[in-house]
Design a protein around this motif. Structure first.
Motif, short mmCIF file in Angstrom:
data_model
loop_
_atom_site.label_atom_id
_atom_site.label_comp_id
_atom_site.label_asym_id
_atom_site.label_seq_id
_atom_site.Cartn_x
_atom_site.Cartn_y
_atom_site.Cartn_z
N TYR A 4 0.88 -1.17 0.00
CA TYR A 4 0.00 0.00 0.00
C TYR A 4 0.92 1.21 0.00
O TYR A 4 1.39 1.63 1.04
CB TYR A 4 -0.91 -0.02 1.24
N ASP A 5 1.19 1.76 -1.17
CA ASP A 5 2.27 2.75 -1.21
C ASP A 5 1.82 4.18 -1.47
O ASP A 5 2.64 5.08 -1.56
CB ASP A 5 3.36 2.34 -2.21
N ARG A 6 0.51 4.39 -1.59
CA ARG A 6 0.02 5.75 -1.81
C ARG A 6 -1.07 6.08 -0.81
O ARG A 6 -2.16 5.50 -0.89
CB ARG A 6 -0.56 5.88 -3.23
N PRO A 7 -0.82 6.95 0.15
CA PRO A 7 -1.86 7.24 1.13
C PRO A 7 -3.09 7.89 0.51
O PRO A 7 -2.96 8.81 -0.29
CB PRO A 7 -1.19 8.18 2.14
N LEU A 8 -4.26 7.35 0.83
CA LEU A 8 -5.51 7.91 0.33
C LEU A 8 -6.22 8.63 1.46
O LEU A 8 -6.27 8.14 2.58
CB LEU A 8 -6.44 6.80 -0.17
N LYS A 9 -6.81 9.77 1.15
CA LYS A 9 -7.60 10.49 2.16
C LYS A 9 -9.04 9.98 2.10
O LYS A 9 -9.56 9.73 1.00
CB LYS A 9 -7.58 12.00 1.86
N PRO A 10 -9.69 9.88 3.26
CA PRO A 10 -11.07 9.36 3.25
C PRO A 10 -12.02 10.18 2.38
O PRO A 10 -12.89 9.62 1.71
CB PRO A 10 -11.49 9.39 4.72
N GLU A 11 -11.81 11.52 2.35
CA GLU A 11 -12.74 12.33 1.54
C GLU A 11 -12.58 12.06 0.04
O GLU A 11 -13.55 12.14 -0.71
CB GLU A 11 -12.64 13.83 1.85
N TRP A 12 -11.38 11.72 -0.40
CA TRP A 12 -11.19 11.37 -1.82
C TRP A 12 -12.00 10.12 -2.16
O TRP A 12 -12.66 10.06 -3.19
CB TRP A 12 -9.72 11.11 -2.16
N ILE A 13 -11.91 9.13 -1.27
CA ILE A 13 -12.61 7.86 -1.51
C ILE A 13 -14.12 8.11 -1.51
O ILE A 13 -14.83 7.70 -2.43
CB ILE A 13 -12.26 6.81 -0.42
N TYR A 14 -14.58 8.80 -0.48
CA TYR A 14 -16.03 9.04 -0.32
C TYR A 14 -16.60 9.81 -1.51
O TYR A 14 -17.59 9.41 -2.11
CB TYR A 14 -16.29 9.80 0.99
N LYS A 15 -15.94 10.91 -1.86
CA LYS A 15 -16.44 11.74 -2.97
C LYS A 15 -16.42 10.98 -4.29
O LYS A 15 -17.32 11.13 -5.12
CB LYS A 15 -15.61 13.02 -3.10
N THR A 16 -15.39 10.17 -4.51
CA THR A 16 -15.27 9.41 -5.76
C THR A 16 -16.39 8.37 -5.84
O THR A 16 -17.06 8.25 -6.87
CB THR A 16 -13.89 8.72 -5.86
N LEU A 17 -16.60 7.62 -4.76
CA LEU A 17 -17.62 6.56 -4.79
C LEU A 17 -19.03 7.15 -4.88
O LEU A 17 -19.93 6.55 -5.47
CB LEU A 17 -17.50 5.66 -3.55
N LYS A 18 -19.21 8.32 -4.31
CA LYS A 18 -20.51 9.00 -4.38
C LYS A 18 -20.77 9.50 -5.81
O LYS A 18 -21.91 9.54 -6.27
CB LYS A 18 -20.48 10.19 -3.40
N ASN A 34 -9.23 14.29 -10.40
CA ASN A 34 -8.16 15.30 -10.24
C ASN A 34 -8.66 16.52 -9.48
O ASN A 34 -7.92 17.15 -8.73
CB ASN A 34 -7.60 15.72 -11.60
N GLU A 35 -9.92 16.86 -9.68
CA GLU A 35 -10.53 17.98 -8.97
C GLU A 35 -10.77 17.63 -7.49
O GLU A 35 -10.71 18.48 -6.62
CB GLU A 35 -11.87 18.37 -9.62
N ILE A 36 -11.07 16.36 -7.24
CA ILE A 36 -11.31 15.90 -5.86
C ILE A 36 -9.99 15.89 -5.08
O ILE A 36 -9.90 16.39 -3.95
CB ILE A 36 -11.96 14.50 -5.85
N ALA A 37 -8.96 15.31 -5.69
CA ALA A 37 -7.65 15.21 -5.03
C ALA A 37 -6.81 16.44 -5.38
O ALA A 37 -5.65 16.35 -5.76
CB ALA A 37 -6.94 13.93 -5.45
N ILE A 38 -7.43 17.59 -5.21
CA ILE A 38 -6.85 18.86 -5.69
C ILE A 38 -5.54 19.20 -5.01
O ILE A 38 -4.65 19.83 -5.59
CB ILE A 38 -7.90 20.00 -5.56
N GLU A 39 -5.39 18.78 -3.73
CA GLU A 39 -4.16 19.15 -3.01
C GLU A 39 -2.94 18.36 -3.46
O GLU A 39 -1.82 18.68 -3.07
CB GLU A 39 -4.35 19.04 -1.48
N LEU A 40 -3.16 17.35 -4.28
CA LEU A 40 -2.01 16.60 -4.82
C LEU A 40 -1.47 17.36 -6.02
O LEU A 40 -2.18 17.59 -6.99
CB LEU A 40 -2.45 15.20 -5.28
N THR A 41 -0.20 17.72 -5.93
CA THR A 41 0.39 18.41 -7.08
C THR A 41 1.06 17.36 -7.95
O THR A 41 1.58 16.36 -7.45
CB THR A 41 1.43 19.44 -6.61
N GLY A 42 1.01 17.56 -9.21
CA GLY A 42 1.68 16.63 -10.13
C GLY A 42 0.73 15.55 -10.61
O GLY A 42 0.03 14.93 -9.83
N LYS A 43 0.76 15.34 -11.92
CA LYS A 43 -0.10 14.34 -12.57
C LYS A 43 0.18 12.94 -12.05
O LYS A 43 -0.72 12.14 -11.84
CB LYS A 43 0.17 14.35 -14.08
#
Length: 234
Positions: A4-18, A34-43
């Protein structure tokens, strides 16, 4: 072993599944993610977290990856609020990754609730079990970050975390986690006496026997025998 090498935020998961709709192609949601995980910089960072999120929370429930199919978590995220869903989403990590199940068992073996969590001590235990590899170290780091984002722990230094008081789950949340467990394990029977409790470990839960009786005939048939307590799910 999958790391598990990329930490996921709960709000990213929730918003995506919704947001996702069964029957649509996954790539239709890439830009929206990309709009949901907005705080991640870089593609690259966004793409990698999206891969982990889709793999665990969508593809693990289906055979093919070309079209999104409905699943229990997509359904629940559309019906329930974010706070309700967090413990259920966290349980999915422990069900989907062997390494995170082991991490959870180690975590509770090493630290009691009053102790600070040391990432150094955890990494040492993890590498003893799985070998001193980059994947083990990265998974440990990433899941500590995830636990922090889920509000289970709080960073207090570079390698230390404070344990936030455990939230108590409702009977309904526990029931949803048990249903998720059954789906992931491809079974209609859950033996609550011998179930691996690590899926509930980061929370306080009501007595499982009480919940089993309370929701008998509503969510399952409850069979109480000497050596096992079976839930026959509807």
């Amino acid at each position: 072993m999958v790391g598990y090498d990329r930490p996921l935020k709960p709000e990213w998961i929730y918003k995506t599944l919704k947001m996702v709709e069964p029957g649509k192609k996954p790539e239709e949601y890439y830009d929206a993610y990309n709009e949901i995980a907005i705080e991640l910089t870089g593609k690259d960072g966004r793409r990698k977290t999206r891969t982990v999120l889709f793999r665990t929370f969508i593809y693990s429930f289906q055979e093919k990856t070309s079209v999104i199919e409905n699943n229990i978590l997509i359904n629940l995220c559309k019906q329930k609020n974010y706070e309700y869903m967090k413990p259920i989403l966290l349980a999915m990590f422990i069900l989907d990754y062997e390494i995170l199940k082991y991490f959870t068992q180690m975590y509770f073996k090493i630290f009691d609730p009053s102790q600070a969590v040391s990432s150094t001590a955890l990494t040492k235990k993890m590498t003893e079990a799985y070998g001193d590899t980059e994947i083990v170290k990265r998974s440990t780091r990433a899941f500590l970050k995830t636990l922090s984002d889920f509000g289970i722990i709080e960073p207090t230094g570079t390698n230390t975390f404070y344990q936030i008081n455990k939230i108590k789950l409702t009977s309904e949340q526990v029931s949803d986690i048990l249903k998720l467990y059954a789906i992931v394990k491809h079974t209609k029977q859950v033996d609550i006496q011998n179930i691996d409790k690590s899926i509930f470990a980061y929370y306080n839960i009501p007595n499982l026997t009480k919940i089993a009786s309370q929701l008998h005939t509503i969510d399952w048939e409850y069979i109480n025998a000497i050596d096992r307590q079976l839930l026959m799910l509807h």
